[in-house]
Design a protein around this motif. Structure first.
Motif, mmCIF file in Angstrom:
data_model
loop_
_atom_site.group_PDB
_atom_site.id
_atom_site.type_symbol
_atom_site.label_atom_id
_atom_site.label_comp_id
_atom_site.label_asym_id
_atom_site.label_seq_id
_atom_site.Cartn_x
_atom_site.Cartn_y
_atom_site.Cartn_z
ATOM 1 N N LEU A 41 0.873 -1.159 0.099
ATOM 2 C CA LEU A 41 0.097 -0.075 0.012
ATOM 3 C C LEU A 41 0.925 1.345 -0.050
ATOM 4 O O LEU A 41 1.905 1.345 0.841
ATOM 5 N N ASP A 42 0.622 2.336 -0.695
ATOM 6 C CA ASP A 42 1.176 3.517 -0.571
ATOM 7 C C ASP A 42 0.377 4.262 0.382
ATOM 8 O O ASP A 42 -0.762 3.733 0.818
ATOM 9 N N LYS A 43 1.109 5.137 0.872
ATOM 10 C CA LYS A 43 0.270 6.111 2.016
ATOM 11 C C LYS A 43 -0.816 7.056 1.573
ATOM 12 O O LYS A 43 -1.708 6.922 1.813
ATOM 13 N N THR A 61 6.061 4.426 1.899
ATOM 14 C CA THR A 61 5.869 5.825 1.899
ATOM 15 C C THR A 61 7.235 6.674 1.639
ATOM 16 O O THR A 61 8.214 6.195 2.096
ATOM 17 N N GLY A 62 7.207 7.604 1.024
ATOM 18 C CA GLY A 62 8.401 8.646 0.831
ATOM 19 C C GLY A 62 8.314 9.372 2.191
ATOM 20 O O GLY A 62 9.382 10.069 2.345
ATOM 21 N N ASP A 63 7.744 9.424 3.080
ATOM 22 C CA ASP A 63 7.472 10.142 4.340
ATOM 23 C C ASP A 63 8.665 9.760 5.108
ATOM 24 O O ASP A 63 9.237 8.438 5.046
ATOM 25 N N ASN A 64 9.042 10.456 6.347
ATOM 26 C CA ASN A 64 9.900 10.142 7.253
ATOM 27 C C ASN A 64 9.579 8.886 8.034
ATOM 28 O O ASN A 64 8.256 8.615 8.236
ATOM 29 N N ASP A 65 10.502 8.455 8.977
ATOM 30 C CA ASP A 65 10.294 7.140 9.687
ATOM 31 C C ASP A 65 9.107 7.454 10.483
ATOM 32 O O ASP A 65 8.407 6.550 11.273
ATOM 33 N N ALA A 66 9.261 8.393 11.307
ATOM 34 C CA ALA A 66 8.463 8.716 12.514
ATOM 35 C C ALA A 66 6.921 8.830 12.142
ATOM 36 O O ALA A 66 6.120 8.298 12.783
ATOM 37 N N THR A 67 6.824 9.662 10.881
ATOM 38 C CA THR A 67 5.363 9.610 10.671
ATOM 39 C C THR A 67 4.824 8.274 10.098
ATOM 40 O O THR A 67 3.657 7.699 10.403
ATOM 41 N N ALA A 68 5.705 7.583 9.193
ATOM 42 C CA ALA A 68 5.338 6.259 8.810
ATOM 43 C C ALA A 68 4.942 5.349 9.793
ATOM 44 O O ALA A 68 3.879 4.513 10.099
ATOM 45 N N THR A 95 -3.142 2.287 12.243
ATOM 46 C CA THR A 95 -3.933 1.422 11.234
ATOM 47 C C THR A 95 -3.723 -0.081 11.604
ATOM 48 O O THR A 95 -4.357 -0.981 10.918
ATOM 49 N N GLY A 96 -2.657 -0.501 12.296
ATOM 50 C CA GLY A 96 -2.453 -1.827 12.365
ATOM 51 C C GLY A 96 -1.555 -2.508 11.482
ATOM 52 O O GLY A 96 -1.394 -3.718 11.477
ATOM 53 N N ILE A 97 -0.942 -1.696 10.928
ATOM 54 C CA ILE A 97 0.110 -2.403 9.627
ATOM 55 C C ILE A 97 1.286 -2.735 10.456
ATOM 56 O O ILE A 97 1.847 -1.984 11.207
ATOM 57 N N LYS A 98 1.646 -4.047 10.220
ATOM 58 C CA LYS A 98 2.955 -4.542 10.687
ATOM 59 C C LYS A 98 4.160 -4.355 10.190
ATOM 60 O O LYS A 98 5.224 -4.015 10.614
ATOM 61 N N HIS A 99 4.188 -4.227 8.765
ATOM 62 C CA HIS A 99 5.289 -3.962 8.009
ATOM 63 C C HIS A 99 5.369 -2.622 7.232
ATOM 64 O O HIS A 99 4.379 -2.370 6.423
ATOM 65 N N TYR A 100 6.408 -2.031 7.492
ATOM 66 C CA TYR A 100 6.243 -0.461 6.643
ATOM 67 C C TYR A 100 7.776 0.006 6.289
ATOM 68 O O TYR A 100 8.871 -0.530 6.911
ATOM 69 N N LYS A 101 7.751 0.596 5.362
ATOM 70 C CA LYS A 101 8.989 1.323 4.847
ATOM 71 C C LYS A 101 8.878 2.783 4.777
ATOM 72 O O LYS A 101 7.949 3.168 3.935
ATOM 73 N N ASP A 122 10.783 6.788 3.753
ATOM 74 C CA ASP A 122 11.876 7.398 2.957
ATOM 75 C C ASP A 122 11.977 6.548 1.769
ATOM 76 O O ASP A 122 13.034 6.507 1.193
ATOM 77 N N VAL A 123 11.053 6.002 1.080
ATOM 78 C CA VAL A 123 11.063 5.248 -0.067
ATOM 79 C C VAL A 123 10.990 6.006 -1.474
ATOM 80 O O VAL A 123 9.919 6.658 -1.748
ATOM 81 N N LEU A 124 11.986 5.930 -2.356
ATOM 82 C CA LEU A 124 11.824 6.796 -3.582
ATOM 83 C C LEU A 124 10.895 6.040 -4.494
ATOM 84 O O LEU A 124 10.798 4.591 -4.199
ATOM 85 N N PRO A 125 10.391 6.526 -5.597
ATOM 86 C CA PRO A 125 9.324 5.809 -6.435
ATOM 87 C C PRO A 125 10.034 4.873 -7.076
ATOM 88 O O PRO A 125 9.235 3.878 -7.010
ATOM 89 N N GLN A 126 11.245 4.650 -7.592
ATOM 90 C CA GLN A 126 11.763 3.588 -8.123
ATOM 91 C C GLN A 126 12.066 2.392 -7.088
ATOM 92 O O GLN A 126 12.062 1.079 -7.609
ATOM 93 N N HIS A 127 12.280 3.029 -5.853
ATOM 94 C CA HIS A 127 12.492 1.763 -4.764
ATOM 95 C C HIS A 127 11.306 0.957 -4.647
ATOM 96 O O HIS A 127 11.212 -0.009 -3.995
ATOM 97 N N LYS A 128 10.069 1.817 -5.092
ATOM 98 C CA LYS A 128 8.747 0.826 -4.699
ATOM 99 C C LYS A 128 8.629 -0.276 -5.449
ATOM 100 O O LYS A 128 8.326 -1.489 -5.294
ATOM 101 N N ALA A 129 9.103 -0.199 -6.830
ATOM 102 C CA ALA A 129 9.121 -1.118 -7.710
ATOM 103 C C ALA A 129 10.091 -2.282 -7.302
ATOM 104 O O ALA A 129 9.796 -3.369 -7.623
ATOM 105 N N ASP A 130 11.174 -1.675 -7.125
ATOM 106 C CA ASP A 130 12.163 -2.825 -6.479
ATOM 107 C C ASP A 130 11.619 -3.727 -5.258
ATOM 108 O O ASP A 130 12.215 -4.827 -5.198
ATOM 109 N N PHE A 131 10.744 -3.170 -4.550
ATOM 110 C CA PHE A 131 10.330 -3.873 -3.279
ATOM 111 C C PHE A 131 9.493 -4.898 -3.801
ATOM 112 O O PHE A 131 9.203 -5.919 -3.196
ATOM 113 N N VAL A 132 8.728 -4.422 -4.895
ATOM 114 C CA VAL A 132 7.435 -5.269 -5.464
ATOM 115 C C VAL A 132 8.406 -6.678 -5.945
ATOM 116 O O VAL A 132 7.843 -7.796 -5.649
ATOM 117 N N LYS A 133 9.267 -6.259 -6.696
ATOM 118 C CA LYS A 133 10.180 -7.384 -7.146
ATOM 119 C C LYS A 133 10.798 -8.365 -6.169
ATOM 120 O O LYS A 133 11.040 -9.607 -6.351
#
Length: 739
Positions: free
Chosen positions: A431-433, A581-588, A595-601, A603-614
């Protein structure tokens, strides 16, 4: 076959005259082999040909002639006229089919009664011949005509089976009636089977009529959507006069008056007045939405009690409603991966059945004793009658049509059958934020300056006005009373922010990484304030010159009311959930906790989102990516199933295979459940279609005769064959009423 390039044209045409899945294979094959055709696909359930071709090599007329050569036709009129013509053709076809079915039943009834109860009455055979002849040769003539067209091209379809079975039964009966002595001299009774020939055609026509009606119901979602647009509108002229205009004549820029209870005709922007608008048919949300000045309105939505005027922005094919209809039609016409295997089976099915029928006759002739010829002939006829490629051909596309249509009614737009089939396998969702979990309407909740003056505010506003980032809009809105200044060398830095020059000094707006990359110092007072805002799950952005940070800005984006519930549902389904999210760690971290999400990242750049999916895919995960912005488009394209939020960017929606119009995350578990139900229905349909033929054909051939003396009556075979297609379509329609 040609290779696809940038000049390839994709078009969809209705195919006229198809009667079964084998017809679809035949039409598809002839188009596929035309020079300049890159890809061709015929969907029997929708009756459409979708073709990719090179216009320099071939054209529509050539394709039409190719289809006509195998006994079918293409409707090549322009889209709006095409729909009207197609409806007229279907209406005429349905009426004709209904009339032929009624007459076939009326004429077949006396033949059945005589054949079963009064065989020994005077002139029984000639009377049955008299009644069955118009049924076979007039009401059933299309079967023989189509079979002959197929034979000329060395192919066969269901019409071939019907023509052979009824033709053999009819001619055999005529021979037995006229030359009864031929059998009497050999000590055999000259049976006639006029009732079998007539009733088979009556049953098959009845089956086709029921199938046609049921298939019409599968596309009811499209009809509902098409019925949402009014035929006329009231346009307000520049001098204030009102006049009625046909919907086709409305132009972008026209001011349209909408009265209470009326449907909105085109997409536009409210210019005066206001009202609550029911957008449920587009978004699936039952609560009406308040529309005020400068708010967007969409074609097909229904105005409630107030009245307002709006300026037309998108008309005709450009409206969201038109795009939704096109998307649903394309999705309903697309083929699920499992359908490719079914198409291959349907293509060889008829020749295999014909071979089994011949083999049946030969075995009866050799092993059947005195009645071997007669019983062999009847068994061969029964095999030809009971074998039905239609049930097989309809199994997948009817389920897809209903599934896609149901999704559209719920505000879930599905672009193709493959994503609908694949969604049930998803075991990881990314999920994007911003705009996905949150509202996507960020607001500035605080600005802390190091040493504020009017000029620094002017520079900050001028940079943010040129930035395309959603957070920039919040800053612009906050500083709307501040004046702007002329900047030079503006540069947008992907995933970090933006910079520009003013008076020989470079200024930066963006995240902390942007400041660190440019060795910019941050005063303790600003850092403390930033840390405090971060703990409150607020997004922090910085404004700085080339030496030091000048201010820190807090931006808050509310979590959607339904996000927490949706995330719980997804996790309950056993699906791994990740927030990027591209947001800072504290906000994320704060958003993840709320929201109850266990896994998050963070300061993620757009190209890194695709890398994470891969990365997830490399671990064997079937990944769904959910996003709403331009920065999500690469990750959406990389994911196995891509889902865009309808209130996000056009690029995200173009790339994604599914779109949630209301941007409500609870629609995602709904889409997964719909996928599971649709795939389950496809499997049920295929199971029954295969089982029907697997059991029916051997019984028709006489496999039970040596055991208990049972031989299947060709009339019963005809009824079973007709019901098999109807049962498959009816099973698909059950999807409509599932939750």
């Amino acid at each position: 076959m040609a290779t696809k390039d940038k000049n390839t044209v994709t078009q969809t045409f209705p195919v006229l005259g198809m009667t079964c899945a084998s017809c679809a294979s035949s039409a598809e094959s002839i188009v596929q082999h035309q020079e300049g055709v890159v890809n061709a696909s015929v969907n029997f359930a929708t009756g459409n040909l979708t073709v990719d071709y090179l216009p320099d090599t071939t054209n529509v007329e050539i394709l039409q002639k190719a289809v006509q050569s195998v006994g079918y036709d293409l409707l090549v009129e322009e889209e709006t006229k095409q729909r009207e013509t197609l409806e007229a053709i279907h209406e005429k076809k349905f009426k004709s089919l209904k009339a032929r079915t009624i007459w076939a039943i009326i004429l077949s009834l006396p033949v059945v009664v005589i054949g079963m109860f009064f065989m020994d009455m005077p002139y029984a055979d000639p009377i049955m011949w008299l009644f069955s002849t118009p049924v076979v040769l007039w009401l059933g003539k299309d079967f023989f005509i189509n079979a002959w067209k197929q034979a000329k091209h060395r192919s066969a379809n269901m019409d071939t089976l019907v023509a052979l079975s009824t033709g053999i039964a009819y001619l055999f009966s005529v021979f037995n009636m006229l030359f009864a002595d031929f059998w009497h001299q050999r000590g055999l009774h000259a049976h006639v089977y006029f009732e079998a020939a007539a009733v088979i055609i009556a049953f098959i026509l009845l089956g086709k009529l029921l199938e046609e009606k049921a298939k019409g119901n599968t596309s009811s979602a499209i009809k509902k959507l098409m019925g949402l647009q009014p035929k006329t509108v009231i346009v307000v002229e520049a001098d204030g006069t009102e006049r009625q205009k046909a919907i086709e004549d409305v132009n972008a820029g026209d001011v349209i008056l909408v009265k209470p209870g009326e449907k909105i005709a085109v997409d536009g922007m409210v210019t005066s007045g206001g009202s609550y608008v029911d957008e449920s048919m587009l978004s699936g949300e039952p609560v009406p939405v308040l529309k005020k000045e400068n708010e967007k309105v969409f074609a097909g939505t229904i105005n409630q009690k107030g009245s307002f005027q709006f300026k037309a922005v998108k008309v005709g094919k450009e409206t969201m409603l038109a795009q939704i209809i096109k998307m649903v039609q394309d999705a309903q016409g697309s083929k699920a991966p499992v359908q490719k295997l079914v198409d291959k089976i349907a293509g060889i099915f008829v020749p295999v059945v014909m071979s089994i029928a011949v083999l049946t006759f030969i075995l009866w002739f050799i092993l059947g004793g005195d009645n071997g010829v007669v019983q062999g002939l009847l068994a061969a006829v029964t095999v030809l009658v009971i074998a039905c490629p239609c049930a097989l051909g309809l199994a997948t596309p009817t389920a897809i049509m209903v599934g896609v249509g149901k999704g559209a009614e719920k505000g879930i737009l599905i672009k193709d059958a493959e994503s609908l089939e694949l969604a049930k396998k998803v075991n990881a969702i990314v999920l994007d934020k911003t705009g996905t979990i949150t509202e996507g309407r960020p607001e500035v909740t605080g600005i802390q300056w190091l040493d504020n003056d009017d000029m620094t505010e002017d520079i900050l506003l001028s940079i943010e006005k040129q930035s395309e980032h959603p957070l920039a809009e919040a800053v612009v809105k906050k500083l709307q009373n501040v004046s702007t200044t002329v900047l030079t060398n503006f540069d947008s830095i992907t995933g970090k922010g933006a910079k520009a020059d003013y008076n020989n000094e470079t200024y930066y707006v963006g995240n902390k990484k942007l400041l660190a990359d440019n060795s910019i110092s941050i005063a303790d007072t600003l850092q403390q304030q930033a840390d405090e805002w971060g703990k409150q799950s607020k997004t922090v952005i910085w404004f700085a010159n080339s030496k030091q940070a000048l201010s820190v800005i807090a931006i808050s984006d509310k979590i959607k009311q339904t996000s927490v519930q949706a995330i719980k549902e997804i996790q309950y389904m056993g699906i791994d959930l990740y927030m990027l999210t591209g947001d800072n760690d504290a906000t994320a971290k704060a958003i993840a906790e709320q929201t109850g999400i266990k896994h998050y990242k963070a300061d993620v750049l757009p190209q890194h989102k695709a890398d994470f999916v891969k990365e997830l895919q490399s671990k064997g995960k079937v990944v769904a990516m959910v996003g709403d912005g331009i920065n999500d488009s690469t990750a959406l394209a990389t994911a196995d199933v891509s889902i865009a939020m309808g209130k996000g960017s056009d690029i995200a929606m173009d790339v994604a295979k599914m779109t949630i119009i209301s941007s409500d995350l609870t629609k995602i578990p709904q889409a997964i459940r719909l996928s599971k139900q649709t795939v389950a229905t496809i499997k049920q349909n295929l199971f029954w279609a295969f089982i029907y033929n697997l059991i029916g054909i051997p019984i028709a051939a006489g496999i039970l005769y040596p055991i208990n003396g049972f031989l299947l009556d060709p009339m019963i075979a005809g009824a079973a064959m007709a019901l098999s297609s109807v049962s498959v379509v009816s099973n698909s329609l059950r999807l409509k009423w599932k939750k």
